[in-house]
Design an enzyme around this catalytic site. Structure first.
Site, PDB file in Angstrom:
ATOM      1  N   CYS A 432       0.844  -1.204   0.000  1.00 36.61           N
ATOM      2  CA  CYS A 432       0.000   0.000   0.000  1.00 36.61           C
ATOM      3  C   CYS A 432       0.876   1.250   0.000  1.00 36.61           C
ATOM      4  O   CYS A 432       0.913   1.987  -0.978  1.00 36.61           O
ATOM      5  CB  CYS A 432      -0.924  -0.013   1.205  1.00 36.61           C
ATOM      6  SG  CYS A 432      -2.189  -1.302   1.149  1.00 36.61           S
ATOM      7  N   GLU A 434       4.112   1.269   2.196  1.00 42.50           N
ATOM      8  CA  GLU A 434       5.230   0.999   3.105  1.00 42.50           C
ATOM      9  C   GLU A 434       6.577   1.264   2.433  1.00 42.50           C
ATOM     10  O   GLU A 434       6.798   0.911   1.292  1.00 42.50           O
ATOM     11  CB  GLU A 434       5.180  -0.457   3.573  1.00 42.50           C
ATOM     12  CG  GLU A 434       3.868  -0.879   4.165  1.00 42.50           C
ATOM     13  CD  GLU A 434       2.860  -1.323   3.124  1.00 42.50           C
ATOM     14  OE1 GLU A 434       2.828  -2.511   2.796  1.00 42.50           O
ATOM     15  OE2 GLU A 434       2.114  -0.472   2.635  1.00 42.50           O
TER      16      GLU A 434
END
Length: 788
Positions: A432, A434
């Site tokens: 997502c 990170e």
């Protein structure tokens, strides 16, 4: 250029393919373990199992394909991983019959599971081991929805490749391994034998991938001999030649480089299911030398390169995320496998990293209109205006793609964590949002953490009001608190307690993976696993990070702001009155609920009163998590993202002091509560950047615009300026839905007419009609900006 006829047909086949549960991997793995004689080390056992899988899996080459290889026996055939989580017959029924993200499960598949898979793996899976080792406190908090645990159905991951495969073949890796085996010191190094076994296991995995490619070459030759079309026969002969060269040797050209990556991708995701996918990293930068060389040699055209990339895009879309059940399905309810491709960014020397392929890949995104892969643009101060503008043109087409990252801040985040500057620049983002050092870091998402649930437990003095069970600490009756500071101190105590419980569990889980499920093929690809002779799961990587993802920041901010404002500062409401109202879900207190919703400072409006509470919540969370050591020599860090878990977390949290009704979704990412941001998008970005994003490993901000706002050159220019402004304020990430609520409501009512409608959910895009009703409603409820 749009799609060629070949790509159109392949894309049509992919979209029409029904996601199915394939038992092939589970059957092969079970047969291997039933027949395999014990006595080898865990690393070698895993390596031999990997080689067995690669030697015996079904080989499929579809008509017209230029990039070959599937994770299952065909497109959309999802393998299962019984060594991680063995599905029950009830699970299979749920997967087959559920309304959303279902997987067709044949009667034969059920028979195989009933007669073979379940009898062998019941009690042996990692999920069984994990729940057998967790404390009662851990289980109580897990069942209450205080947190989730990623590793109960998936292995450690969001893992990203760097550029090493583009200059080294598997045979080169084997030669490197051999040199390290010769250098082992059995006299003074007590770990020499363990290192030997890990290194030998890596070499076996390299052989397994080579054999997998050779089998594709053999199949291509078979098809070529049967092919009557001379052009297709020549393509198949070329594919056979490519598969004999890569991955055994380094690639010589653009086509070989793409195919090499795809074989490696399939290898990693066959070995284990690394939450969930394996990302190629800076694909534009990695492929650019091949692209330029082939163009100059006259062996490649931009049009052919685009077609090859489109064929790779279809391969990504052919791979639904492996089937999840229970809480794991609720925390990421999607077919999307979270393959993020970084475009642009920086080179290792700090110069602009965008190139011709960056623009070409943006064109591929626009042409293909797929939910997978999940490309992002990495914007730095050195990124040219035309690159951001090109990305904004694609975004305003309404697919929620690409999302946009502040490359300069991403580098700063990693340097703060102790990474070398060059490694940070060559790293980026995955999954997502990170951050990580590509090809050099084991960064593990340990699960989502439900901050509003902890507040609910605090307001009930350690009791979960859903069950009446005492699962937290006794921090005092909140009706006796005389100051807001007393309340926040009680919350902080509960927060630290539950973080302690979760981290204790994750430290045990980390050792279980290191001991029982090493990943020698993934280790082969990750620096410094060969150098150290250690597995990816056991501290072999150069950098090791565990993330705990905080969820519900907006809900928490508004809830605590409401208490602070109404109970302690304005004294218009007592704590007892407020607690009674939320315990009753505002049943007889609608006027009070409206006052809380509309007469309270709200996060997301550049209001320092509310935003200061958000900062205090973030600081407490950061202090509870950041810097804790992990058993493999790494460190715990924080990031702030929900995927779809904010819907599940909301379902286990009663009414909250901000006026939210019981069971409603929480806020997502670091976004304000849905509909609470009333002063426009600029006020939102000013609010969210009062938090120090540089001390996270990623934050997620969603915004929604009506299409009319972004029309024309003026709309596009203002859109790009908004992104630049957010990044100048040190925001980490931002993503957009460009669609109006009217269209989304029409899609709810007439889904067959909107099957291709793609929206941004959290750190990924998905077909709107594939989302649960609760998630659809949550996206509709997000504030719809009609101007800047």
């Amino acid at each position: 250029m749009g799609m060629t006829e070949r790509v159109r047909e392949l894309s049509k086949q992919s979209r029409e393919a029904v996601p199915t549960l394939s038992t092939e991997r589970a059957e092969l793995l079970t047969a291997f373990h039933q027949d395999h004689r014990r006595g080898v080390s865990p690393a070698m056992e895993r390596a031999l199992a990997f080689r067995y899988l690669m030697e015996n899996r079904t080989i499929t080459i579809a008509t017209g394909e230029l990039i070959v290889g599937e994770k299952g026996p065909g497109p959309k055939a999802a393998p299962t991983y019984p060594e991680l989580c063995c599905h029950t017959l009830e699970d299979l029924e749920i997967l087959d019959s559920r309304e959303k993200t279902s997987f067709a499960v044949s009667e034969e598949a059920r028979r195989v599971y009933r007669d073979t898979i379940i009898p062998f793996w019941d009690g042996r899976s990692m999920r069984d081991r994990i729940f057998g080792e967790m404390s009662e406190a851990w289980k109580a908090a897990y069942e209450a929805g205080v947190y989730t645990e990623f590793m109960e159905q998936r292995s450690p991951g969001h893992t990203v490749l760097d550029d090493k495969i583009y200059s080294k073949g598997m045979l080169d890796f084997k030669r490197e391994i051999e040199q390290h085996l010769k250098g082992l010191d059995y006299l003074t190094d007590p770990e020499a034998y363990d290192k030997q076994e890990e290194l030998k296991a890596m070499a076996v995995c390299a052989d397994g991938l080579i054999r997998f490619a050779e089998r594709h070459a053999d199949r291509a030759v078979e098809l070529a001999e049967l092919e009557t079309d001379p052009d297709r026969r020549a393509e198949l002969e070329r594919i056979a030649g490519i598969c004999r060269r890569v991955p055994a040797h380094a690639p010589n050209d653009f086509w070989e480089a793409l195919q090499y990556y795809w074989f490696v991708h399939l290898g990693v995701t066959t070995e284990l299911n690394p939450w969930d996918a394996f990302c190629p990293g800076h694909l534009d930068q990695h492929l650019y030398p091949f692209y330029r060389r082939d163009l100059e040699a006259g062996t490649l055209t931009p049009e052919k390169a685009e077609e090859l990339l489109q064929c790779l895009w279809i391969k990504f879309d052919n791979q639904p995320a492996p089937p999840k059940v229970g809480v794991t399905a609720q925390e990421s309810s999607t077919y999307t496998d979270f393959v993020q491709i970084n475009l642009g960014g920086l080179n290792r020397d700090g110069s602009d990293g965008s190139n011709e392929l960056s623009y070409l890949m943006l064109d591929v995104i626009a042409a293909m209109r797929q939910v997978q892969p999940n490309p992002s643009v990495q914007i730095s101060k050195k990124s040219p205006k035309r690159f951001l503008d090109h990305a904004c043109r694609v975004i305003r087409e309404g697919m929620g793609k690409p999302d946009v990252f502040n490359c300069d801040l991403v580098v700063q985040e990693m340097v703060r964590q102790g990474k070398l500057l060059e490694d940070a620049r060559a790293g980026g983002t995955s999954g997502c949002v990170e951050t990580g050092a590509f090809g050099k870091e084991s960064y593990i998402l340990t699960g989502y953490f439900n901050m509003p649930k902890v507040l609910e437990i605090t307001l009930n003095n350690g009791v979960d009001p859903r069950t009446g069970d005492m699962i937290g600490l006794s921090t005092g009756d909140p009706t006796t608190f005389e100051t807001y500071e007393e309340l926040f101190d009680a919350y902080r105590q509960q927060l630290r307690y539950f973080i302690d419980v979760k981290v204790r569990g994750n430290n045990v889980i980390e050792r279980l993976y290191a001991r029982y499920l090493p990943a020698p093929f993934l280790s082969l690809l990750t620096d410094d696993c060969i150098l150290r002779g250690k597995d990816y799961h056991n501290g072999g990587a150069r950098y090791n990070t565990n993330y705990v993802q905080g969820v519900g920041l907006g809900t928490m901010s508004d809830a605590l702001t409401s208490i602070k404002y109404h109970v302690f500062d304005e004294e218009t409401l007592s704590m007892g009155e407020l607690i009674r109202a939320i315990q009753e879900d505002f049943r007889d207190s609608e006027r009070l609920r409206q006052r809380l919703l509309n007469r309270t400072p709200r996060y997301g409006n550049d209001d320092d009163y509310a935003d200061s509470v958000m900062v205090e919540i973030f600081e407490a969370y950061f202090e509870a998590v950041d810097g804790r050591p992990t058993p493999r020599g790494g460190t715990y860090r924080v990031n702030m993202l929900p995927t779809t878990v904010h819907v599940y977390f909301g379902s286990v949290v009663g009414a909250t002091p901000d006026g939210r009704k019981a069971g409603s979704p929480l806020s997502e990412g670091i976004s304000p509560v849905q509909g609470a941001d009333r002063n426009g998008p600029t006020a939102v970005i000013k609010s969210v950047t009062k938090m120090d994003h540089a001390r996270t490993g990623g934050t997620l901000l969603n915004q929604k615009f009506t299409p009319q706002v972004l029309e024309g050159d003026d709309g596009l220019d203002k859109f790009a300026q908004l992104i630049r402004t957010y990044f100048n304020l040190d925001g980490h990430h931002i993503q957009f839905n460009v669609v109006d609520a009217e269209t989304l409501r029409a899609a709810q009512e007439n889904p067959d007419q909107y099957r291709d409608l793609i929206v941004r959910v959290a750190g990924y895009s998905d077909y709107f009609c594939d989302l649960s009703r609760a998630l659809q409603d949550e996206i509709i409820a997000r504030t719809e900006h009609e101007g800047f």
